[in-house]
Write an enzyme that holds these catalytic residues in place. Structure first.
Site, PDB file in Angstrom:
ATOM      1  N   GLN A 161       0.942  -1.148   0.028  1.00 38.43           N
ATOM      2  CA  GLN A 161       0.003   0.054  -0.129  1.00 38.43           C
ATOM      3  C   GLN A 161       0.927   1.187   0.129  1.00 38.43           C
ATOM      4  O   GLN A 161       0.490   2.287  -0.022  1.00 38.43           O
ATOM      5  CB  GLN A 161      -0.889  -0.052   1.228  1.00 38.43           C
ATOM      6  CG  GLN A 161      -1.879  -1.167   1.269  1.00 38.43           C
ATOM      7  CD  GLN A 161      -2.623  -1.215   2.569  1.00 38.43           C
ATOM      8  OE1 GLN A 161      -3.502  -0.486   3.056  1.00 38.43           O
ATOM      9  NE2 GLN A 161      -1.920  -1.847   3.605  1.00 38.43           N
TER      10      GLN A 161
ATOM     11  N   VAL B 251       3.428   4.175  -1.006  1.00 43.20           N
ATOM     12  CA  VAL B 251       3.626   4.922  -2.283  1.00 43.20           C
ATOM     13  C   VAL B 251       5.320   5.340  -2.230  1.00 43.20           C
ATOM     14  O   VAL B 251       5.739   5.715  -3.284  1.00 43.20           O
ATOM     15  CB  VAL B 251       2.987   6.232  -2.403  1.00 43.20           C
ATOM     16  CG1 VAL B 251       1.419   5.744  -2.461  1.00 43.20           C
ATOM     17  CG2 VAL B 251       3.016   6.937  -1.176  1.00 43.20           C
ATOM     18  N   ASP B 252       5.942   4.889  -1.253  1.00 43.39           N
ATOM     19  CA  ASP B 252       7.662   4.962  -1.341  1.00 43.39           C
ATOM     20  C   ASP B 252       8.202   3.968  -2.240  1.00 43.39           C
ATOM     21  O   ASP B 252       7.358   2.930  -2.781  1.00 43.39           O
ATOM     22  CB  ASP B 252       7.978   4.877   0.004  1.00 43.39           C
ATOM     23  CG  ASP B 252       7.947   3.609   0.903  1.00 43.39           C
ATOM     24  OD1 ASP B 252       8.256   2.743   0.190  1.00 43.39           O
ATOM     25  OD2 ASP B 252       7.630   3.675   1.875  1.00 43.39           O
TER      26      ASP B 252
ATOM     27  N   HIS C 128      -1.354   1.332  -4.189  1.00 45.64           N
ATOM     28  CA  HIS C 128      -2.018   2.644  -4.137  1.00 45.64           C
ATOM     29  C   HIS C 128      -1.199   3.789  -4.964  1.00 45.64           C
ATOM     30  O   HIS C 128      -1.268   4.688  -4.577  1.00 45.64           O
ATOM     31  CB  HIS C 128      -2.108   3.008  -2.481  1.00 45.64           C
ATOM     32  CG  HIS C 128      -3.232   2.155  -1.789  1.00 45.64           C
ATOM     33  ND1 HIS C 128      -2.862   2.187  -0.585  1.00 45.64           N
ATOM     34  CD2 HIS C 128      -4.221   1.673  -2.131  1.00 45.64           C
ATOM     35  CE1 HIS C 128      -4.057   1.774  -0.074  1.00 45.64           C
ATOM     36  NE2 HIS C 128      -4.802   1.049  -1.337  1.00 45.64           N
TER      37      HIS C 128
ATOM     38  N   CYS D  39      -1.570  10.882 -16.005  1.00 48.44           N
ATOM     39  CA  CYS D  39      -2.458  11.809 -16.556  1.00 48.44           C
ATOM     40  C   CYS D  39      -4.015  11.824 -16.499  1.00 48.44           C
ATOM     41  O   CYS D  39      -4.381  10.417 -16.856  1.00 48.44           O
ATOM     42  CB  CYS D  39      -2.084  11.703 -18.196  1.00 48.44           C
ATOM     43  SG  CYS D  39      -3.043  12.900 -19.059  1.00 48.44           S
TER      44      CYS D  39
ATOM     45  N   GLY E  97       2.691  -4.434   9.192  1.00 48.53           N
ATOM     46  CA  GLY E  97       2.880  -2.828   9.380  1.00 48.53           C
ATOM     47  C   GLY E  97       1.667  -2.272   8.634  1.00 48.53           C
ATOM     48  O   GLY E  97       1.677  -1.023   7.986  1.00 48.53           O
ATOM     49  N   THR E  98       0.349  -2.904   8.675  1.00 46.63           N
ATOM     50  CA  THR E  98      -0.712  -1.903   8.230  1.00 46.63           C
ATOM     51  C   THR E  98      -1.941  -2.091   9.317  1.00 46.63           C
ATOM     52  O   THR E  98      -1.694  -3.043   9.918  1.00 46.63           O
ATOM     53  CB  THR E  98      -1.290  -2.445   6.863  1.00 46.63           C
ATOM     54  OG1 THR E  98      -2.386  -1.719   6.420  1.00 46.63           O
ATOM     55  CG2 THR E  98      -1.499  -4.188   6.677  1.00 46.63           C
TER      56      THR E  98
ATOM     57  N   ASN F 289       3.071  -6.892  13.282  1.00 46.51           N
ATOM     58  CA  ASN F 289       2.559  -5.495  13.298  1.00 46.51           C
ATOM     59  C   ASN F 289       3.253  -4.818  14.709  1.00 46.51           C
ATOM     60  O   ASN F 289       3.329  -5.855  15.608  1.00 46.51           O
ATOM     61  CB  ASN F 289       1.122  -5.208  13.208  1.00 46.51           C
ATOM     62  CG  ASN F 289       0.938  -4.011  12.725  1.00 46.51           C
ATOM     63  OD1 ASN F 289       1.622  -2.977  12.323  1.00 46.51           O
ATOM     64  ND2 ASN F 289      -0.518  -3.578  12.988  1.00 46.51           N
ATOM     65  N   LEU F 290       3.347  -3.680  14.927  1.00 45.67           N
ATOM     66  CA  LEU F 290       3.569  -2.968  16.141  1.00 45.67           C
ATOM     67  C   LEU F 290       2.664  -3.365  17.076  1.00 45.67           C
ATOM     68  O   LEU F 290       2.811  -3.601  18.326  1.00 45.67           O
ATOM     69  CB  LEU F 290       3.967  -1.779  15.860  1.00 45.67           C
ATOM     70  CG  LEU F 290       4.870  -1.036  16.999  1.00 45.67           C
ATOM     71  CD1 LEU F 290       6.339  -1.657  17.042  1.00 45.67           C
ATOM     72  CD2 LEU F 290       5.037   0.606  16.694  1.00 45.67           C
TER      73      LEU F 290
HETATM   74  P1  NAD Z   1      -1.288   3.235   8.806  1.00 45.57           P
HETATM   75  O1  NAD Z   1      -0.586   4.290   9.170  1.00 45.57           O
HETATM   76  O2  NAD Z   1      -2.875   3.437   8.711  1.00 45.57           O
HETATM   77  O3  NAD Z   1      -1.004   1.899   9.877  1.00 45.57           O
HETATM   78  C1  NAD Z   1       0.438   1.786  10.116  1.00 45.57           C
HETATM   79  C2  NAD Z   1       0.521   0.549  10.904  1.00 45.57           C
HETATM   80  O4  NAD Z   1       1.858   0.130  11.093  1.00 45.57           O
HETATM   81  C3  NAD Z   1      -0.126   0.685  12.155  1.00 45.57           C
HETATM   82  O5  NAD Z   1      -0.965  -0.654  12.458  1.00 45.57           O
HETATM   83  C4  NAD Z   1       1.132   0.642  13.208  1.00 45.57           C
HETATM   84  O6  NAD Z   1       0.851  -0.053  14.154  1.00 45.57           O
HETATM   85  C5  NAD Z   1       2.091  -0.320  12.366  1.00 45.57           C
HETATM   86  N1  NAD Z   1       3.473   0.219  12.647  1.00 45.57           N
HETATM   87  C6  NAD Z   1       3.806   1.084  13.013  1.00 45.57           C
HETATM   88  N2  NAD Z   1       5.461   1.366  13.293  1.00 45.57           N
HETATM   89  C7  NAD Z   1       5.786   0.092  12.888  1.00 45.57           C
HETATM   90  C8  NAD Z   1       6.987  -0.940  12.985  1.00 45.57           C
HETATM   91  N3  NAD Z   1       8.338  -0.234  13.226  1.00 45.57           N
HETATM   92  N4  NAD Z   1       6.983  -2.102  12.688  1.00 45.57           N
HETATM   93  C9  NAD Z   1       5.757  -2.649  12.479  1.00 45.57           C
HETATM   94  N5  NAD Z   1       4.500  -2.024  12.309  1.00 45.57           N
HETATM   95  C10 NAD Z   1       4.445  -0.649  12.484  1.00 45.57           C
HETATM   96  O7  NAD Z   1      -0.975   2.679   7.212  1.00 45.57           O
HETATM   97  P2  NAD Z   1      -1.434   1.646   6.212  1.00 45.57           P
HETATM   98  O8  NAD Z   1      -2.317   0.599   6.760  1.00 45.57           O
HETATM   99  O9  NAD Z   1      -0.363   1.318   5.292  1.00 45.57           O
HETATM  100  O10 NAD Z   1      -2.625   2.515   5.472  1.00 45.57           O
HETATM  101  C11 NAD Z   1      -2.318   3.714   5.210  1.00 45.57           C
HETATM  102  C12 NAD Z   1      -2.169   4.395   3.741  1.00 45.57           C
HETATM  103  O11 NAD Z   1      -1.189   5.217   3.794  1.00 45.57           O
HETATM  104  C13 NAD Z   1      -1.805   3.714   2.532  1.00 45.57           C
HETATM  105  O12 NAD Z   1      -2.775   3.560   1.689  1.00 45.57           O
HETATM  106  C14 NAD Z   1      -0.661   4.328   2.090  1.00 45.57           C
HETATM  107  O13 NAD Z   1      -0.624   4.478   0.572  1.00 45.57           O
HETATM  108  C15 NAD Z   1      -0.340   5.457   2.767  1.00 45.57           C
HETATM  109  N6  NAD Z   1       0.926   5.942   3.301  1.00 45.57           N
HETATM  110  C16 NAD Z   1       1.901   5.259   2.661  1.00 45.57           C
HETATM  111  C17 NAD Z   1       3.195   5.489   3.246  1.00 45.57           C
HETATM  112  C18 NAD Z   1       4.441   5.096   2.719  1.00 45.57           C
HETATM  113  O14 NAD Z   1       4.422   5.065   1.371  1.00 45.57           O
HETATM  114  N7  NAD Z   1       5.538   4.711   3.158  1.00 45.57           N
HETATM  115  C19 NAD Z   1       3.267   6.411   4.696  1.00 45.57           C
HETATM  116  C20 NAD Z   1       2.034   6.883   4.908  1.00 45.57           C
HETATM  117  C21 NAD Z   1       0.858   6.336   4.569  1.00 45.57           C
END
Ligand code: NAD
Length: 233
Positions: A91, A93-94, A109, A117, A175-176, A201-202
């Site tokens: 998910q 975008v990095d 995503h 475009c 990590g989601t 997950n954390l």
């Molecule tokens: P979220 O921010 O909703 O949830 C992050 C989850 O990661 C939480 O459950 C948290 O407990 C867990 N977490 C935090 N630190 C952690 C670690 N060190 N190790 C393991 N788990 C850890 O993110 P999501 O569920 O990915 O949904 C958010 C949306 O945000 C996605 O659609 C995404 O495109 C976008 N997004 C992307 C990025 C990125 O590309 N890095 C960053 C922020 C948001």
């Protein structure tokens, strides 16, 4: 798990947190200081394109300051070594999975380093700032936008993802938060097709109850340990 087994891995913002990229639901429910509705919806893009473009310009530029962590590296190692079917659906975008070397990867995503475009649908690699009304080199319309799937838009490659989930022997979510659909529903789809399900997950996510097993801790420690045990077996 036999070595010819099929694995689907879903990753979220938590896998990149230890690289220094903020998760979505940071302090106060903001993403990098912005309300999600102000930077992550088609309405926000129509209302204030300058704000939305600048937000993603900053996120894109910040990629130069971060590097893959042990979790990305372990998943790339698994991708290279696993003889069976494997798909990493992110998910995020990095670009940290691909910079770590992952190949069997889908960005459902969208991607910060891509422009879309809005007129002709062409996607192209993009590394620079992207001002509003930039012309599309393919069709000429002043319609290039960040290639990010906003709330209410259809994620990429859903057919391919659903087919992989239906064939999966193992589904792993890393990590989601389980708050964003359709990704949050993948665990139920995989389980309904007979896959074993594991959450790394954390903290417990809102979908934790759907998993056969949950392991709690930072991805940088949990993911390498899981990959090592899978490859050793
Ligand atoms: P979220 O921010 O909703 O949830 C992050 C989850 O990661 C939480 O459950 C948290 O407990 C867990 N977490 C935090 N630190 C952690 C670690 N060190 N190790 C393991 N788990 C850890 O993110 P999501 O569920 O990915 O949904 C958010 C949306 O945000 C996605 O659609 C995404 O495109 C976008 N997004 C992307 C990025 C990125 O590309 N890095 C960053 C922020 C948001």
């Amino acid at each position: 798990m036999s070595a010819s087994g099929s694995i689907v891995i879903l990753t979220g913002a938590g896998v990149s947190a230890e690289s220094g990229i903020a998760t979505f639901r940071g302090p106060g429910g903001l993403w990098e200081g912005q309300r999600v509705e102000d930077v992550c919806t088609p309405e926000a893009l129509a209302r204030d394109p300058a704000l939305v473009h600048r937000f993603y310009d900053l996120r894109r530029a910040a990629l130069d300051t971060v590097a893959p962590n042990a979790a990305h590296e372990a998943l790339a190692r698994l991708d290279a070594a696993w003889p069976g079917e494997l798909l990493i659906v992110t998910q995020n975008v990095d670009d940290l999975h691909e910079r770590a070397g992952a190949r069997r990867l889908l960005h459902m995503h969208g991607e910060l380093r891509s422009a879309l475009c809005a007129a002709c649908g062409t996607r192209r690699p993009w590394r620079d700032p992207l001002p509003p009304a930039t012309r599309c080199p393919t069709c000429g319309a002043a319609a290039l936008r960040p290639d990010i799937v906003f709330f209410g838009e259809m994620p990429y490659a859903m057919e391919r993802i659903e087919a992989a989930l239906a064939r999966a022997d193992l589904f792993v979510s890393i990590g989601t938060s389980g708050a964003v659909y359709p990704a949050a529903g993948f665990v139920r789809g995989a389980a309904a097709s007979g896959a074993a399900t594991l959450e790394l997950n954390l903290e417990r996510s809102s979908g934790s109850a759907w998993f056969d097993e949950t392991r709690l801790g930072p991805a940088g420690a949990l993911v390498p340990a899981w990959v090592d045990s899978l490859l050793a077996a």
